[in-house]
Scaffold this motif. Structure first.
Motif, PDB file in Angstrom:
ATOM      1  N   SER A  17       0.741  -1.319   0.070  1.00  0.00           N
ATOM      2  CA  SER A  17       0.063   0.023   0.063  1.00  0.00           C
ATOM      3  C   SER A  17       0.710   1.369  -0.084  1.00  0.00           C
ATOM      4  CB  SER A  17      -0.792  -0.060   1.322  1.00  0.00           C
ATOM      5  OG  SER A  17      -1.831  -0.860   1.358  1.00  0.00           O
ATOM      6  N   LEU A  18       0.299   2.311  -0.580  1.00  0.00           N
ATOM      7  CA  LEU A  18       0.960   3.643  -0.422  1.00  0.00           C
ATOM      8  C   LEU A  18      -0.289   4.539  -0.497  1.00  0.00           C
ATOM      9  CD1 LEU A  18       3.521   3.776  -3.232  1.00  0.00           C
ATOM     10  CD2 LEU A  18       4.019   3.796  -0.965  1.00  0.00           C
ATOM     11  N   ARG A  19       0.052   5.931   0.224  1.00  0.00           N
ATOM     12  CA  ARG A  19      -0.647   6.881   0.411  1.00  0.00           C
ATOM     13  C   ARG A  19      -0.324   8.094  -0.311  1.00  0.00           C
ATOM     14  NH1 ARG A  19      -2.899  10.480   5.369  1.00  0.00           N
ATOM     15  NH2 ARG A  19      -5.061  10.907   4.740  1.00  0.00           N
ATOM     16  N   LEU A  20      -0.939   8.645  -1.182  1.00  0.00           N
ATOM     17  CA  LEU A  20      -0.338   9.928  -1.951  1.00  0.00           C
ATOM     18  C   LEU A  20      -1.061  11.030  -1.408  1.00  0.00           C
ATOM     19  CD1 LEU A  20      -0.321   8.454  -5.675  1.00  0.00           C
ATOM     20  CD2 LEU A  20       1.640   8.305  -3.887  1.00  0.00           C
ATOM     21  N   SER A  21      -0.462  12.038  -1.405  1.00  0.00           N
ATOM     22  CA  SER A  21      -1.036  13.253  -1.020  1.00  0.00           C
ATOM     23  C   SER A  21      -0.808  14.458  -2.091  1.00  0.00           C
ATOM     24  CB  SER A  21      -0.319  13.741   0.221  1.00  0.00           C
ATOM     25  OG  SER A  21      -0.367  13.013   1.264  1.00  0.00           O
ATOM     26  N   CYS A  22      -1.596  15.409  -2.217  1.00  0.00           N
ATOM     27  CA  CYS A  22      -1.358  16.483  -3.103  1.00  0.00           C
ATOM     28  C   CYS A  22      -1.994  17.898  -2.345  1.00  0.00           C
ATOM     29  CB  CYS A  22      -2.599  16.150  -4.248  1.00  0.00           C
ATOM     30  SG  CYS A  22      -2.806  17.562  -5.180  1.00  0.00           S
ATOM     31  N   ALA A  23      -1.010  18.569  -2.014  1.00  0.00           N
ATOM     32  CA  ALA A  23      -1.113  19.675  -1.460  1.00  0.00           C
ATOM     33  C   ALA A  23      -1.181  20.889  -2.457  1.00  0.00           C
ATOM     34  CB  ALA A  23       0.176  20.008  -0.489  1.00  0.00           C
ATOM     35  N   ALA A  24      -2.251  21.701  -2.051  1.00  0.00           N
ATOM     36  CA  ALA A  24      -2.626  22.764  -3.031  1.00  0.00           C
ATOM     37  C   ALA A  24      -2.043  24.202  -2.296  1.00  0.00           C
ATOM     38  CB  ALA A  24      -3.768  23.083  -3.432  1.00  0.00           C
TER      39      ALA A  24
END
Length: 124
Positions: A17-24
């Protein structure tokens, strides 16, 4: 203008598993649908998952349905992609993008303002 920065990619074994994040940053994304795309070498960029501005609506490509979960925290201007049961064919650069205002974008044409992406590599 909005800037998107993805993180959380890496090398993982099949089944992991991996958890991706996208910060704006910059312009708020609170009122916009958001999406996660991926592009493998030699292939077209494809929409993997999308979420509506409120988080109440989601979309998943058939290839990831049941394995990936998209979510968002508007207070943090961040969108996440939880990826479970990863397969070698999930290997790609994953990017987030800003979608339609007050909507859920399910086609590439609905999106603009892309991030640089984060590499996900799944070994067999």
């Amino acid at each position: 203008q909005v800037q998107l920065v993805e993180s959380g990619g890496g090398l993982v074994q099949a089944g992991g598993s991996l958890r991706l994040s996208c910060a704006a940053s910059g312009r708020t994304i609170t009122s916009y649908g958001m999406g996660w795309f991926r592009q493998a070498p030699g292939k077209e960029r494809e929409l993997v998952s999308a979420i509506s501005w409120s988080g109440g609506g989601t979309y998943y490509a058939d290839t990831v349905k049941g394995r990936f979960t998209i979510s968002r925290e508007n207070a943090k201007k961040t969108v996440y992609l939880q990826m479970n049961s990863l397969k070698p064919e999930d290997t790609a650069v994953y990017s987030c993008a800003v979608g339609p205002p007050y909507g859920l974008g399910i086609s590439r044409a609905d999106y603009d303002y892309w991030g640089q992406g984060t590499q996900v590599t799944v070994s067999s």
